[in-house]
Design an enzyme around this catalytic site. Structure first.
Site, PDB file in Angstrom:
ATOM      1  N   ASN A  16      50.732  78.797-133.856  1.00 27.92           N
ATOM      2  CA  ASN A  16      51.955  78.259-133.829  1.00 27.92           C
ATOM      3  C   ASN A  16      52.395  77.504-132.858  1.00 27.92           C
ATOM      4  OD1 ASN A  16      54.948  77.996-133.700  1.00 27.92           O
ATOM      5  ND2 ASN A  16      55.121  79.482-135.156  1.00 27.92           N
ATOM      6  N   HIS A  40      56.657  76.256-129.677  1.00 25.96           N
ATOM      7  CA  HIS A  40      56.930  75.955-128.122  1.00 25.96           C
ATOM      8  C   HIS A  40      56.482  75.086-127.479  1.00 25.96           C
ATOM      9  CE1 HIS A  40      59.841  79.090-129.238  1.00 25.96           C
ATOM     10  NE2 HIS A  40      58.703  79.888-129.831  1.00 25.96           N
ATOM     11  N   HIS A  94      57.206  75.965-137.404  1.00 28.55           N
ATOM     12  CA  HIS A  94      58.651  76.369-138.082  1.00 28.55           C
ATOM     13  C   HIS A  94      59.688  75.127-138.067  1.00 28.55           C
ATOM     14  CE1 HIS A  94      61.947  79.654-138.277  1.00 28.55           C
ATOM     15  NE2 HIS A  94      62.018  78.612-139.197  1.00 28.55           N
ATOM     16  N   ARG A 143      63.108  74.385-138.093  1.00 29.12           N
ATOM     17  CA  ARG A 143      63.961  75.051-138.230  1.00 29.12           C
ATOM     18  C   ARG A 143      65.376  73.974-138.691  1.00 29.12           C
ATOM     19  NH1 ARG A 143      64.068  80.529-135.714  1.00 29.12           N
ATOM     20  NH2 ARG A 143      65.994  80.608-136.389  1.00 29.12           N
ATOM     21  N   ARG A 185      65.472  72.920-133.597  1.00 23.54           N
ATOM     22  CA  ARG A 185      65.668  73.030-132.093  1.00 23.54           C
ATOM     23  C   ARG A 185      64.179  72.973-131.378  1.00 23.54           C
ATOM     24  NH1 ARG A 185      66.272  79.646-132.175  1.00 23.54           N
ATOM     25  NH2 ARG A 185      68.178  79.307-133.351  1.00 23.54           N
ATOM     26  N   GLU A 194      56.493  76.805-141.812  1.00 26.33           N
ATOM     27  CA  GLU A 194      57.420  77.949-141.763  1.00 26.33           C
ATOM     28  C   GLU A 194      58.796  77.354-142.275  1.00 26.33           C
ATOM     29  OE1 GLU A 194      55.077  80.979-138.959  1.00 26.33           O
ATOM     30  OE2 GLU A 194      56.964  79.948-138.249  1.00 26.33           O
ATOM     31  N   THR A 227      64.966  83.852-132.269  1.00 26.49           N
ATOM     32  CA  THR A 227      63.544  83.672-132.902  1.00 26.49           C
ATOM     33  C   THR A 227      64.073  84.440-134.264  1.00 26.49           C
ATOM     34  OG1 THR A 227      61.411  84.226-132.870  1.00 26.49           O
ATOM     35  CG2 THR A 227      62.617  85.709-131.729  1.00 26.49           C
ATOM     36  N   THR A 228      62.929  84.504-135.100  1.00 27.26           N
ATOM     37  CA  THR A 228      62.996  85.178-136.531  1.00 27.26           C
ATOM     38  C   THR A 228      63.048  86.741-136.270  1.00 27.26           C
ATOM     39  OG1 THR A 228      61.680  83.369-137.503  1.00 27.26           O
ATOM     40  CG2 THR A 228      62.265  85.348-138.918  1.00 27.26           C
ATOM     41  N   GLU A 262      53.625  87.585-145.254  1.00 26.76           N
ATOM     42  CA  GLU A 262      53.050  87.927-143.934  1.00 26.76           C
ATOM     43  C   GLU A 262      54.053  88.917-143.264  1.00 26.76           C
ATOM     44  OE1 GLU A 262      52.720  84.347-141.610  1.00 26.76           O
ATOM     45  OE2 GLU A 262      53.592  85.486-139.793  1.00 26.76           O
ATOM     46  N   HIS A 268      54.090  87.532-135.446  1.00 23.71           N
ATOM     47  CA  HIS A 268      55.460  87.565-134.648  1.00 23.71           C
ATOM     48  C   HIS A 268      55.182  88.504-133.455  1.00 23.71           C
ATOM     49  CE1 HIS A 268      59.484  87.068-133.580  1.00 23.71           C
ATOM     50  NE2 HIS A 268      59.468  85.969-134.151  1.00 23.71           N
TER      51      HIS A 268
HETATM   52  N1  PXP Z   1      54.970  84.106-138.318  1.00 23.54           N
HETATM   53  C1  PXP Z   1      56.346  83.925-138.504  1.00 23.54           C
HETATM   54  C2  PXP Z   1      56.438  83.934-139.885  1.00 23.54           C
HETATM   55  C3  PXP Z   1      57.296  83.491-137.456  1.00 23.54           C
HETATM   56  O1  PXP Z   1      58.552  83.189-137.772  1.00 23.54           O
HETATM   57  C4  PXP Z   1      56.645  83.382-136.265  1.00 23.54           C
HETATM   58  C5  PXP Z   1      57.648  82.616-135.164  1.00 23.54           C
HETATM   59  O2  PXP Z   1      57.864  81.226-135.547  1.00 23.54           O
HETATM   60  C6  PXP Z   1      55.384  83.584-135.901  1.00 23.54           C
HETATM   61  C7  PXP Z   1      54.532  84.204-137.103  1.00 23.54           C
HETATM   62  C8  PXP Z   1      54.825  83.551-134.390  1.00 23.54           C
HETATM   63  O3  PXP Z   1      55.634  84.263-133.687  1.00 23.54           O
HETATM   64  P1  PXP Z   1      55.283  84.282-132.225  1.00 23.54           P
HETATM   65  O4  PXP Z   1      55.772  83.000-131.511  1.00 23.54           O
HETATM   66  O5  PXP Z   1      56.109  85.424-131.515  1.00 23.54           O
HETATM   67  O6  PXP Z   1      53.606  84.482-132.056  1.00 23.54           O
END
Ligand code: PXP
Length: 244
Positions: A9, A12, A45, A47, A51, A72, A102-103, A153, A192
């Site tokens: 992902n 960031h 993701h 959003r 952001r 996402e 965050t989610t 997931e 996550h």
């Molecule tokens: N999976 C999903 C569905 C998420 O929303 C996120 C965060 O955007 C992640 C995985 C990745 O989480 P992390 O950034 O904490 O590794």
């Protein structure tokens, strides 16, 4: 056990870019490096408040990056239209609250069953692999099955934030959730809050075929570089799975 799929992902990288409003660091440059680092897919993701990842980022990932793209997004009409236009390999449907950092929890599939069934249908018809981001709750997994999503997931955030006994308990919930996925015929993903240590017991769950990991890897990349950070995760996953 089979090699586990690793989605990286890149949200960031965009967070850092947006801190200055320019174009550096470019999340697409990170996406290009995922394959070389041993990752299998790019995850981002989009959003509602944009952001981190922007509309232009998702367009560029879909157009320029030669890896499966896991988008996402929340279950809104706007996001559905974007997904149907750019046709990512996969969509992971997540809950979204503007004020959250965050989610924070999984989707309430039980409470939104009719909406989600109608929402995922056009995506599935377009050949997009749909997963629902859920807590490892039997009722949510059963509802995900009824909605017609082929994948879920499992939200690993509660497990990652817990310590001691509570963490063991959360790991048991994830293990039971993963087993129930297999029994229901759902492909099981997880993600996550995962890092080099807490990922091991999750990767050891045989039903889990895919992990999506972001924040920790981008943080590590600051110190060791993006490719070494992701490569280390790949080594750990292969070690846990006994893959050489
Ligand atoms: N999976 C999903 C569905 C998420 O929303 C996120 C965060 O955007 C992640 C995985 C990745 O989480 P992390 O950034 O904490 O590794």
């Amino acid at each position: 056990m089979r090699r586990i799929r690793l989605g990286v992902n890149i949200d960031h990288v965009a967070t850092l870019r947006n801190a200055r409003g320019g174009s550096h660091p470019d999340p697409i440059r990170a996406a290009w490096l995922i394959r070389e680092a041993g990752g299998d897919q790019v995850t981002a993701h989009l959003r509602e408040d944009r952001r981190h990842i922007t509309d232009s980022d998702v367009e560029r990932i879909a157009r320029e990056v030669d890896l499966p793209f896991n988008l996402e997004m929340a279950a809104t009409a706007e996001m559905q239209a974007i997904a149907l236009r750019i046709r990512p390999h996969a969509c992971c449907i997540v809950p979204e609250r503007r004020e959250e950092r965050t989610t924070e929890s999984g989707l309430d599939v039980v409470g939104q069953e009719a909406h989600l069934r109608a929402f995922v249908k056009p995506l599935l018809d377009a050949g997009i692999r749909v997963s629902l981001f859920v807590d490892p709750e039997p009722a949510q997994l059963e509802a995900a099955r009824r909605v017609g999503a082929p994948c879920v997931e499992l939200h690993t955030g509660t497990y990652c934030n817990a310590t001691g006994e509570a963490r063991e308990r959360e790991l048991r919930r994830l293990a039971e959730g993963a087993r129930l996925c297999a029994a229901l015929g759902l492909e099981c993903h997880a993600g996550h809050g995962l890092d080099y240590d807490n990922v091991r017991p999750v990767a050891a769950l045989p039903e889990v075929v895919e992990l999506n990991i972001g924040h920790f890897l981008i943080g590590e990349a600051i110190f060791v570089g993006f490719v070494p950070a992701v490569r280390r995760m790949r080594e750990i996953l292969d070690e846990v799975r006994g893959v050489s």
